[in-house]
Design an enzyme around this catalytic site. Structure first.
Site, mmCIF file in Angstrom:
data_model
loop_
_atom_site.group_PDB
_atom_site.id
_atom_site.type_symbol
_atom_site.label_atom_id
_atom_site.label_comp_id
_atom_site.label_asym_id
_atom_site.label_seq_id
_atom_site.Cartn_x
_atom_site.Cartn_y
_atom_site.Cartn_z
ATOM 1 N N ASP A 68 -3.025 -9.855 6.902
ATOM 2 C CA ASP A 68 -2.112 -10.017 7.805
ATOM 3 C C ASP A 68 -1.463 -8.803 8.570
ATOM 4 O OD1 ASP A 68 -1.386 -9.472 5.043
ATOM 5 O OD2 ASP A 68 0.487 -8.692 5.847
ATOM 6 N N ILE A 83 13.084 -9.600 -18.182
ATOM 7 C CA ILE A 83 13.303 -8.465 -19.324
ATOM 8 C C ILE A 83 14.625 -8.748 -20.500
ATOM 9 C CG2 ILE A 83 14.824 -6.021 -19.380
ATOM 10 C CD1 ILE A 83 11.810 -5.941 -18.631
ATOM 11 N N CYS A 105 0.858 -1.180 0.167
ATOM 12 C CA CYS A 105 -0.018 0.064 -0.216
ATOM 13 C C CYS A 105 1.007 1.227 -0.311
ATOM 14 C CB CYS A 105 -1.057 0.232 1.240
ATOM 15 S SG CYS A 105 -1.829 -1.830 1.561
#
Length: 689
Positions: free
Chosen positions: A112, A311, A2
């Site tokens: 969690d 990549i 977040c």
């Protein structure tokens, strides 16, 4: 995973109590959160204390518990403790059961993050020793008027703080401060002395990082101070190792498998980044092994194959390892998605990746991380289990070899090098690296910094790896002496310096210095969280699981670097042996190739045109602290001569320009210029305990 942004009013005059003012606080907080919306695109949550002195904000990236019960901020059942959490906390089932038994804690959901509340209610500040994972946390205990901001042990997740107009501001990224009244100014002393790359300073004045393994504490809206709760430790070189080599290899393998297994849990799709090296390959191999044993990865069906991502640079660039990654994927039988990064793609993403990183990087590899995360997102994934941190705990870089050879490994209970061979190897290793760094290394060991750091060469090499900026003379110290090596030494706690001096082998000192500097300030940021979260991807780092890292730290140096039967030095020896069941023979035998991006491009191509646009005399002059004369010639010169050091300097100059433009940084003024303008200020409104 977040984004968080928090405000704490430190002064009585900033107290707000009515609903109208609380609404204004919420508006400011939401504007701050919008700056980091990429970290949490799924929902926004805020909490403001009744008196308006504390505000917690959160933008959510749904990973675990996708229900409303997983939304933040989170609150204890008695509504006395409030928290916002960024990251992941593992051992969920065990910790939850433990808390339900000990304090009859009533969990609201299955997130969690809610473990933080229960653990804090039971253990108080010491709850941090019970948390395992990658995290940053802000928590407010309203009964005790205690605010804390916590960062995980290695600094995998970012957290910054500043004091602005009587408010303590804390956020996951510095750009979140912009709507809160913060006016960014260059911290030229930090930039010139390299403190932003080494210590807890940033490129901006009065903005600090919460240091890894530390908690920032503010009690009763008063003094702010930092408190350490964890640090790396290494064994006493004078004590003989009692374990057998096979026992140590098995110990690494068991803990690595456990660390990977803990990171499979999610309510969304989880993938693995895969390059051509051993670190990501063993992670992919272990995940594949666990899936075959019946474990589930994320929200995928039990019979679903593992998905890996990589990549690819242009094949003729000398930096492309994607073909080896493809062979590993074929061997494992996994799906492999690959994104090709040509010159045009690198140039296109340059400015946006720089804005997300919030600091310069002397290599274009940070754009590769940025693009890889975009690929994860486009394929519907939200979690990337990666191989970061292995080189720093297992001694994977060639710069560590001189410090491994600096002293005999007297703790190892196996065969050791004859003394004449060790000394000859040391001289050869130092001379080889000195050529790489164009004779810049202090091989005599006469500096104060080297004497403080067990005569290790690694900090010298880390300093030499960064290009010297054309800083104006007025911004240099009075004696024109700038010594980033001393910054390394002076950022280490005095008690630790005693450990370094008397107990640690030089290799372990080198690993400690690298971890405290480049790992946490550059690699985990520019090549980790920032590039990942730019596209809302959560990175998980099993190699930096502290259960594994603490075990590896306490292995003798000769388990990390070893000479093979051909007389060649093998880095990450114990990891290679522990990884054998999960990787190909090709990967097992491959030597370390640092992750880097191409450094040579044709004239008048996309990269040349981009740098010509950014690195101009006018743009450099707007920075204030750099000498603008001659910079435009440097751009053309590097595309003629292909000199790598000049290229690294030019891309750094371009990144400084991007940051100035995106952040709106005011032009820096030297003390002389400030005196002439009547703007010189002494002191600060920040009080630290």
């Amino acid at each position: 995973m977040c984004g968080i942004s928090c405000l704490v009013a430190l002064e009585e005059r900033t107290r707000r109590s009515n609903e109208e003012n609380k609404e204004k606080i919420k508006e400011r907080l939401c504007e701050s959160l919008e700056q980091i919306r990429h970290r949490g695109p799924d929902s926004t949550g805020t909490w403001i204390s009744d008196d308006g002195r504390v505000a917690l904000g959160h933008v959510r990236l749904d990973i675990n518990d996708l229900s409303p019960a997983g939304c933040q901020p989170l609150h204890s059942s008695d509504n006395s403790v409030h928290t916002v959490v960024n990251g992941e906390i593992y051992d969920y089932d065990k910790l939850r059961h433990d808390m339900e038994q000990k304090i009859d804690y009533k969990f609201q959901g299955t997130s969690d993050s809610e473990l933080v509340l229960a653990l804090y209610k039971y253990y108080g500040l010491s709850f941090l020793s019970h948390i395992r994972g990658e995290f940053s946390i802000c928590l407010f205990d309203s009964e005790r008027e205690l605010f804390m901001a916590v960062r995980d042990r290695y600094g995998i997740k970012p957290l910054f703080w500043t004091v602005q107009d009587g408010e303590l501001l804390v956020a996951a990224e510095m750009k979140a401060f912009l709507p809160l009244g913060w006016k960014p100014e260059w911290d030229v002393k930090s930039i010139v002395g390299s403190d932003f790359q080494i210590g807890n300073s940033t490129i901006f004045k009065r903005v600090k990082k919460v240091r890894p393994g530390h908690v920032l504490i503010c009690r009763c809206f008063g003094t702010i101070h930092e408190q350490q709760y964890w640090d790396s430790r290494y064994p006493d070189k004078n004590i003989k190792e009692a374990r057998s080599e096979q026992e140590m290899i098995q110990g690494v393998q068991d803990r690595l498998v456990d660390a990977v297994k803990e990171r499979l849990r999610a309510d969304v799709k989880v993938g693995v980044s895969l390059s051509g090296g051993i670190d990501s390959s063993v992670v992919a191999g272990i995940v594949n092994h666990l899936l075959r044993q019946g474990h589930q990865i994320g929200s995928e069906a039990e019979n679903e194959r593992l998905s890996c991502f990589g990549i690819a640079f242009d094949e003729d660039s000398g930096f492309d390892e994607s073909s080896m990654a493809s062979r590993t994927a074929e061997y494992l039988g996994v799906k492999f998605y690959k994104k090709h990064m040509n010159e045009e793609e690198l140039a296109r993403s340059f400015a946006d990746a720089t804005w997300h990183d919030e600091q310069p990087n002397p290599d274009l590899n940070f754009i590769g991380t940025y693009a890889l995360s975009e690929l994860f997102r486009d394929k519907g994934f939200r979690v990337n289990i990666n191989g970061q941190g292995a080189d720093e705990i297992f001694a994977g870089y060639n710069i560590f070899l001189p410090d491994f050879l600096r002293e005999p490994d007297t703790a190892f209970n196996g065969p050791t090098l004859p003394e004449d061979e060790r000394l000859a190897g040391l001289r050869k290793a130092e001379q080889t690296l000195n050529k790489v760094y164009q004779g810049k290394l202090d091989l005599d060991g006469t500096s104060v910094a080297r004497r403080q750091l067990n005569n290790t060469l690694t900090p010298v090499q880390m300093t030499a790896a960064f290009p010297s900026l054309p800083v104006k003379e007025d911004f240099l110290p009075a004696n024109n002496v700038v010594d980033p090596q001393l910054t390394y030494a002076e950022n280490i706690d005095g008690m630790m310096l005693e450990e370094v001096k008397w107990k640690w082998h030089p290799l372990h000192t080198a690993l400690y210095c690298f971890t405290k500097a480049h790992l946490q300030n550059l690699l985990l940021s520019n090549l980790g969280d920032r590039g990942e979260m730019a596209h809302s991807i959560e990175g998980r780092t099993p190699f930096l699981d502290h259960h594994l890292a603490e075990y590896v730290n306490n292995l003798p140096p000769s388990m990390k670097i070893r000479r093979d039967e051909k007389g060649e030095w093998v880095e990450k020896y114990v990891l290679r042996e522990a990884a054998k069941p999960f990787i190909t023979e090709e990967i097992y035998k491959k030597r370390k190739h640092p992750y880097s991006a191409p450094v040579e491009f044709p004239k008048n191509g996309p990269m040349h045109r981009l740098l010509q646009t950014l690195v101009t005399k006018q743009n450099i002059a707007k920075l204030g602290f750099l000498e603008p004369e001659g910079v435009e010639k440097l751009v053309d010169q590097v595309f003629e001569t292909k000199e790598m050091p000049i290229f690294r300097l030019v891309i750094c100059l371009a990144q400084w320009v991007v940051l100035q433009q995106r952040f709106g940084v005011v032009k820096a003024q030297s003390e002389i210029e400030q005196l002439d303008a009547g703007n010189f200020k002494v002191g600060s409104n920040v009080m630290l305990g």
